[in-house]
Design an enzyme around this catalytic site. Structure first.
Site, PDB file in Angstrom:
ATOM      1  N   LYS A   1      86.822  42.687  34.107  1.00  0.00           N
ATOM      2  CA  LYS A   1      86.426  41.379  34.764  1.00  0.00           C
ATOM      3  C   LYS A   1      85.039  41.623  35.112  1.00  0.00           C
ATOM      4  O   LYS A   1      84.703  42.229  36.368  1.00  0.00           O
ATOM      5  CB  LYS A   1      87.298  41.307  36.075  1.00  0.00           C
ATOM      6  CG  LYS A   1      87.629  39.670  36.311  1.00  0.00           C
ATOM      7  CD  LYS A   1      86.044  38.865  36.600  1.00  0.00           C
ATOM      8  CE  LYS A   1      85.662  39.449  38.092  1.00  0.00           C
ATOM      9  NZ  LYS A   1      84.282  38.401  38.439  1.00  0.00           N
TER      10      LYS A   1
ATOM     11  N   GLU B   1      83.021  52.374  43.418  1.00  0.00           N
ATOM     12  CA  GLU B   1      81.543  52.848  43.421  1.00  0.00           C
ATOM     13  C   GLU B   1      80.842  51.758  44.137  1.00  0.00           C
ATOM     14  O   GLU B   1      80.616  50.758  43.594  1.00  0.00           O
ATOM     15  CB  GLU B   1      80.999  53.148  41.962  1.00  0.00           C
ATOM     16  CG  GLU B   1      79.850  53.941  41.844  1.00  0.00           C
ATOM     17  CD  GLU B   1      78.552  52.899  41.697  1.00  0.00           C
ATOM     18  OE1 GLU B   1      77.963  52.582  42.704  1.00  0.00           O
ATOM     19  OE2 GLU B   1      78.175  52.701  40.522  1.00  0.00           O
TER      20      GLU B   1
ATOM     21  N   GLU C   1      71.734  47.801  52.929  1.00  0.00           N
ATOM     22  CA  GLU C   1      71.231  47.808  51.599  1.00  0.00           C
ATOM     23  C   GLU C   1      70.749  46.632  51.362  1.00  0.00           C
ATOM     24  O   GLU C   1      71.315  45.274  51.520  1.00  0.00           O
ATOM     25  CB  GLU C   1      72.459  47.934  50.770  1.00  0.00           C
ATOM     26  CG  GLU C   1      72.179  48.026  49.399  1.00  0.00           C
ATOM     27  CD  GLU C   1      73.410  48.546  48.366  1.00  0.00           C
ATOM     28  OE1 GLU C   1      73.140  49.247  47.417  1.00  0.00           O
ATOM     29  OE2 GLU C   1      74.571  47.882  48.421  1.00  0.00           O
TER      30      GLU C   1
END
Length: 505
Positions: free
Chosen positions: A190, A265, A396
């Site tokens: 996906k 991840e 981030e």
């Protein structure tokens, strides 16, 4: 998007699916149009609408799951060597398509064409690497203290779900699929709904190389529809996700309800540490590559630049001067070094974070607070006078923005590097060999470089510590992720001991 740009995307995609009237999911050898709501795409270089397609929804997952189970049995029935030969054939198919695939990736994702060419070649290398492992990964004989022969088998999980992001769709597609199918699994991939194009082509090339139809299905659509339905599908035995920590948590929670193992991840806020004895020229070039390449849209980006105080001002100036010379431009221009941010949501986040940094007291040593006049472009940005408690040092950003933080001692540098919820990567620049290894050993990161940055290869394990996720998605360790161990016991004694039960003679 300008008409000719739209035509470029459609033409580049139609090169592989000339008979398909609509964009959709690749299932059982065909491009199948979805029936859900329309997903509108935008050109990152202009900010204008490009094209739309229908979300695949739960129906496409059910179809893909059915064909995956059939294909996986056929694939696992082959010899290991036969699977390896198909893997090498897949690599050849990809290598033959480097230029058109790179062009498609560049147009769809907004990545510089010169970067895309290299990434396509790396994907071919991934299939070659794991093709070589296909007949070399096997079980063991265990010397148990009884009369039994005890051996282990490494068997596939079955059907695995892999969810990949928009920042490097081609690269993460190969990164995940190759080890999974090398070990005999079927894959439901996906990709991000924003960048499904090259993943769909890889699915086509896999079948063109000789893999069974349905072994790899590529499902186009939203996470809350397609991915959610796939996680709930009974055929799915493992979930692999590459993306943001917030989404990773939701996926892990959904998988846990079915006791499905995961590989996650996730994000990073990697520390790039420069000591005063480093080769400053190489370190400055490395610092720029660490954060500005791919417009900073990289999970391992060196977004925190920790600089020894005696050289701080000089080094920050070197990096800032270099940043202003980097060519920002159109993705298909061979001279472009930094392209646009992939999408408007991410662009707004990056712009906001730069402003937040300046408002908090950081100095804008390179870059600008002005918004892009067209498209989602952000100039390479250096924020100096940053402290590690500022939001720009903790959140981030996922854009070409680096926060420069001074330090006084080795111990302080390590403490700052580890003062983060993330632990994906890091680096140190020094000519002191002992110090280099001390720092590498003490920084909490899944990947760490000494006098370099972003050296990544499919043969080396990759993954994170802390909120950067768990599990490993490359190297031989990935093969363990995509197999399960079966222990087999064989009685070999002529008159085995029977400690329980009764039998009449």
């Amino acid at each position: 998007m300008q008409a000719n740009q739209t035509e470029n995307l459609l033409t580049a995609f139609a090169h592989y699916f000339p008979n398909s009237k609509e964009m959709g999911s690749f299932v059982d050898g065909e491009l199948v149009a979805g029936k859900g709501e329309q997903i509108q795409l935008f050109d990152p270089a202009t900010g204008e609408k490009s094209m739309s397609y229908a979300d695949g929804g739960a129906a496409i997952v059910a179809l893909a799951s059915e064909v995956a189970q059939r294909a996986q049995k056929e694939w696992w029935a082959l010899t290991h060597a036969a699977r390896g030969r198909v893997m090498f054939a897949i690599a050849r198919e990809i290598r033959a398509e480097i230029e058109p695939l790179a062009r498609l990736e560049s147009i769809a994702a907004g990545k510089p064409i010169r970067d895309c060419r290299g990434e396509v070649a790396k994907v071919a290398e991934m299939f070659e690497y794991y093709g070589g492992w296909a007949d070399k990964f096997y079980g063991e004989v265990i010397p148990v203290p009884t009369s039994h022969l005890n051996y282990t088998r490494r068997e596939p999980m079955g059907t695995v779900l892999q969810i990949t992001p928009w920042n490097a769709p081609m690269n993460t597609c190969g990164w995940q699929i190759a080890p999974a199918i090398a070990m005999g699994n079927a894959v439901l991939l996906k990709p991000s709904e924003l960048t499904p194009f090259t993943s769909l082509v890889v699915g086509l090339l896999i079948e063109r190389a000789g893999a069974p139809k349905g072994l790899v299905s590529v499902l186009s659509g939203y996470g809350h529809t397609v991915a959610q339905a796939a996680i709930a599908d009974k055929a799915v035995k493992k979930v692999v996700f590459v993306g943001s920590p917030a989404t990773g948590v939701r996926i892990a929670e959904a998988a846990a309800k079915r006791t499905l193992p995961c590989v996650l991840e996730l994000g990073g806020k990697s520390a790039n540490i420069v000591f005063e004895d480093a080769d400053l020229r190489l370190a400055a070039l490395g610092a720029q590559a660490a954060i500005f390449a791919a417009a900073g849209q990289s999970c391992v980006a060196g977004s925190r630049l920790l600089v020894h105080r005696p050289i701080h001002d000089k080094f920050v100036k070197m990096v800032s001067d270099g940043a202003r010379k980097i060519k920002v431009g159109a993705p298909l221009d061979d001279a472009t070094e930094v392209g646009p941010i992939n999408n408007k949501t991410q662009y707004e986040h990056v712009v906001k974070m730069i402003q937040n940094g300046v408002d908090a007291g950081a100095t804008l040593s390179a870059g600008t607070l002005e918004r892009s006049k067209a498209g989602y472009f952000v100039s390479p940005t250096v924020l100096s006078n940053v402290t590690n408690d500022m939001d720009v040092a903790r959140t981030e950003i996922f854009g070409p923005v680096v926060a420069a933080i001074p330090f006084d001692t080795e111990e302080e540098a390590i403490a700052i590097a580890n003062d983060s919820e993330f632990g994906l990567a890091g680096a140190v620049w020094t000519q002191n060999v002992a110090r280099a290894h001390r720092v590498a050993a003490q920084v909490n990161a899944g990947t760490f470089w000494i006098n370099g940055y972003k050296s990544i290869n499919v043969a080396s394990p990759f993954g994170g510590y802390g909120r950067s996720g768990y599990g490993r998605s490359s190297g031989v360790e990935a093969l363990y992720e995509y197999t399960q161990t079966k222990s087999v016991w064989v009685e070999t004694a002529m008159n085995p001991v029977t400690p329980f039960g009764y039998v009449d003679n």
